[in-house]
Design a protein around this motif. Structure first.
Motif, PDB file in Angstrom:
ATOM      1  N   TYR A  34       0.830  -1.200   0.000  1.00 47.82           N
ATOM      2  CA  TYR A  34       0.000   0.000   0.000  1.00 47.82           C
ATOM      3  C   TYR A  34       0.869   1.256   0.000  1.00 47.82           C
ATOM      4  O   TYR A  34       0.500   2.284  -0.543  1.00 47.82           O
ATOM      5  CB  TYR A  34      -0.919   0.013   1.220  1.00 47.82           C
ATOM      6  CG  TYR A  34      -1.922  -1.128   1.222  1.00 47.82           C
ATOM      7  CD1 TYR A  34      -3.050  -1.089   0.407  1.00 47.82           C
ATOM      8  CD2 TYR A  34      -1.737  -2.245   2.033  1.00 47.82           C
ATOM      9  CE1 TYR A  34      -3.963  -2.143   0.398  1.00 47.82           C
ATOM     10  CE2 TYR A  34      -2.644  -3.300   2.042  1.00 47.82           C
ATOM     11  CZ  TYR A  34      -3.750  -3.237   1.223  1.00 47.82           C
ATOM     12  OH  TYR A  34      -4.645  -4.268   1.225  1.00 47.82           O
ATOM     13  N   SER A  35       2.018   1.162   0.661  1.00 45.09           N
ATOM     14  CA  SER A  35       3.006   2.236   0.695  1.00 45.09           C
ATOM     15  C   SER A  35       4.310   1.574   1.138  1.00 45.09           C
ATOM     16  O   SER A  35       4.308   0.406   1.534  1.00 45.09           O
ATOM     17  CB  SER A  35       2.584   3.347   1.669  1.00 45.09           C
ATOM     18  OG  SER A  35       2.804   2.939   3.006  1.00 45.09           O
ATOM     19  N   PRO A  36       5.436   2.298   1.109  1.00 45.35           N
ATOM     20  CA  PRO A  36       6.689   1.675   1.558  1.00 45.35           C
ATOM     21  C   PRO A  36       6.636   1.175   3.000  1.00 45.35           C
ATOM     22  O   PRO A  36       7.400   0.296   3.375  1.00 45.35           O
ATOM     23  CB  PRO A  36       7.709   2.803   1.406  1.00 45.35           C
ATOM     24  CG  PRO A  36       7.150   3.670   0.326  1.00 45.35           C
ATOM     25  CD  PRO A  36       5.671   3.630   0.515  1.00 45.35           C
ATOM     26  N   TYR A  37       5.710   1.718   3.805  1.00 37.59           N
ATOM     27  CA  TYR A  37       5.670   1.350   5.219  1.00 37.59           C
ATOM     28  C   TYR A  37       4.302   0.825   5.634  1.00 37.59           C
ATOM     29  O   TYR A  37       3.929   0.908   6.801  1.00 37.59           O
ATOM     30  CB  TYR A  37       6.074   2.561   6.069  1.00 37.59           C
ATOM     31  CG  TYR A  37       7.360   3.168   5.578  1.00 37.59           C
ATOM     32  CD1 TYR A  37       8.550   2.448   5.617  1.00 37.59           C
ATOM     33  CD2 TYR A  37       7.381   4.434   5.008  1.00 37.59           C
ATOM     34  CE1 TYR A  37       9.730   2.979   5.127  1.00 37.59           C
ATOM     35  CE2 TYR A  37       8.564   4.977   4.522  1.00 37.59           C
ATOM     36  CZ  TYR A  37       9.729   4.245   4.579  1.00 37.59           C
ATOM     37  OH  TYR A  37      10.896   4.770   4.094  1.00 37.59           O
ATOM     38  N   CYS A  38       3.592   0.294   4.667  1.00 41.31           N
ATOM     39  CA  CYS A  38       2.317  -0.376   4.919  1.00 41.31           C
ATOM     40  C   CYS A  38       2.206  -1.542   3.939  1.00 41.31           C
ATOM     41  O   CYS A  38       1.984  -1.327   2.744  1.00 41.31           O
ATOM     42  CB  CYS A  38       1.156   0.600   4.753  1.00 41.31           C
ATOM     43  SG  CYS A  38      -0.452  -0.190   4.901  1.00 41.31           S
ATOM     44  N   GLU A  81      11.968  -3.950   7.184  1.00 36.24           N
ATOM     45  CA  GLU A  81      12.052  -2.618   6.577  1.00 36.24           C
ATOM     46  C   GLU A  81      11.033  -1.669   7.209  1.00 36.24           C
ATOM     47  O   GLU A  81      11.337  -0.504   7.486  1.00 36.24           O
ATOM     48  CB  GLU A  81      11.813  -2.729   5.071  1.00 36.24           C
ATOM     49  CG  GLU A  81      12.932  -3.441   4.324  1.00 36.24           C
ATOM     50  CD  GLU A  81      12.610  -3.618   2.845  1.00 36.24           C
ATOM     51  OE1 GLU A  81      11.541  -3.113   2.422  1.00 36.24           O
ATOM     52  OE2 GLU A  81      13.401  -4.250   2.122  1.00 36.24           O
ATOM     53  N   VAL A  82       9.828  -2.173   7.447  1.00 34.38           N
ATOM     54  CA  VAL A  82       8.797  -1.348   8.069  1.00 34.38           C
ATOM     55  C   VAL A  82       9.164  -1.041   9.520  1.00 34.38           C
ATOM     56  O   VAL A  82       9.027   0.096   9.985  1.00 34.38           O
ATOM     57  CB  VAL A  82       7.430  -2.051   7.993  1.00 34.38           C
ATOM     58  CG1 VAL A  82       6.359  -1.223   8.696  1.00 34.38           C
ATOM     59  CG2 VAL A  82       7.029  -2.295   6.548  1.00 34.38           C
ATOM     60  N   LEU A  83       9.635  -2.039  10.245  1.00 36.45           N
ATOM     61  CA  LEU A  83      10.009  -1.835  11.648  1.00 36.45           C
ATOM     62  C   LEU A  83      11.174  -0.864  11.774  1.00 36.45           C
ATOM     63  O   LEU A  83      11.215  -0.044  12.707  1.00 36.45           O
ATOM     64  CB  LEU A  83      10.367  -3.169  12.299  1.00 36.45           C
ATOM     65  CG  LEU A  83       9.213  -4.144  12.551  1.00 36.45           C
ATOM     66  CD1 LEU A  83       9.736  -5.409  13.200  1.00 36.45           C
ATOM     67  CD2 LEU A  83       8.142  -3.506  13.423  1.00 36.45           C
ATOM     68  N   ALA A  84      12.130  -0.940  10.860  1.00 34.48           N
ATOM     69  CA  ALA A  84      13.284  -0.038  10.909  1.00 34.48           C
ATOM     70  C   ALA A  84      12.838   1.406  10.728  1.00 34.48           C
ATOM     71  O   ALA A  84      13.326   2.314  11.425  1.00 34.48           O
ATOM     72  CB  ALA A  84      14.291  -0.423   9.834  1.00 34.48           C
TER      73      ALA A  84
END
Length: 211
Positions: free
Chosen positions: A46-50, A199-202
């Motif tokens: 959905y996005s780089p962090y979702c 990647e999301v957690l970082a």
């Protein structure tokens, strides 16, 4: 309390046009479970962090279901010819139907989904063959890390799990929450999901540190 059973809307305030764009950012790969069965991993960005990961296992085989049902009913008919009691056949039909409904509604999971959003948390959803869905949501501030762990059940197997923080003691672990427990994917599939989650957690940890 780790999670709660509740509905969850598309994250990040995505508008309809955004969801249509994100729907194109999707791919699917084939993997195997620990028993050699086929699994399909569908990834949606959905996005780089979702990001969302869905693991689909094989549907219930009609041939297998028919074979098991026939075997049970033939055994019941054989018992009926010995005791000549019609209740045997009636009870067998009744138990078979109830057993099948219970299996589809409480046991057979067709798909497991992991949705991770850096600003909100992690949602895990299990979709049963009957259409029932079970959802658990974990707030991001309770998540310490996501790791690949190993266990020994006659052989070494790997599983993805979420480490939760101990309240008041952020450096300690209060609970380990396994992911994809029904699908039981092999290590190569887990690594695909693990890398994206990290990647999301970082990004989430970097954002929290800068505040």
């Amino acid at each position: 309390m780790v999670g709660s059973q509740r509905d969850f809307e598309p994250p990040g305030g995505l508008e309809r046009r955004d969801i249509q764009v994100c729907a194109a950012m999707e791919d699917e790969k084939s993997f195997s479970d620990i028993c050699g069965g086929r699994l399909a991993l569908r990834r949606r960005y959905y996005s780089p962090y979702c990001r969302e990961f869905g693991l689909s296992s094989a549907r219930l085989s009609l041939c297998s279901l028919t074979a098991v049902t026939c075997a049970v009913w033939l055994a019941a008919y054989g018992l009926f010819t010995l005791c000549e009691n019609s209740m045997v056949l009636s009870a067998t039909i009744f138990i078979t139907i109830l057993g099948l409904l219970g299996y589809l509604h409480f046991v057979k999971i067709d798909q497991e989904t992991l949705l991770i959003i850096d600003s909100l948390g992690i949602q895990m959803t299990s979709s049963y063959a009957s259409g029932k869905e079970s959802t658990t949501f974990i707030e991001m501030d309770k998540v310490k890390d996501i790791i690949i762990n190993e266990a020994i059940y006659m052989k070494v197997i790997y599983y993805l799990c979420i480490l939760l923080k101990e309240p008041g003691k952020p450096h300690e672990i209060s609970q380990v929450v396994p992911v994809f427990q029904s699908a039981k994917p092999r290590l190569d599939c887990l690594i695909e999901v693990y890398r994206s989650c990290q990647e999301v957690l970082a990004h989430q940890k970097a954002t929290a540190t800068s505040l």
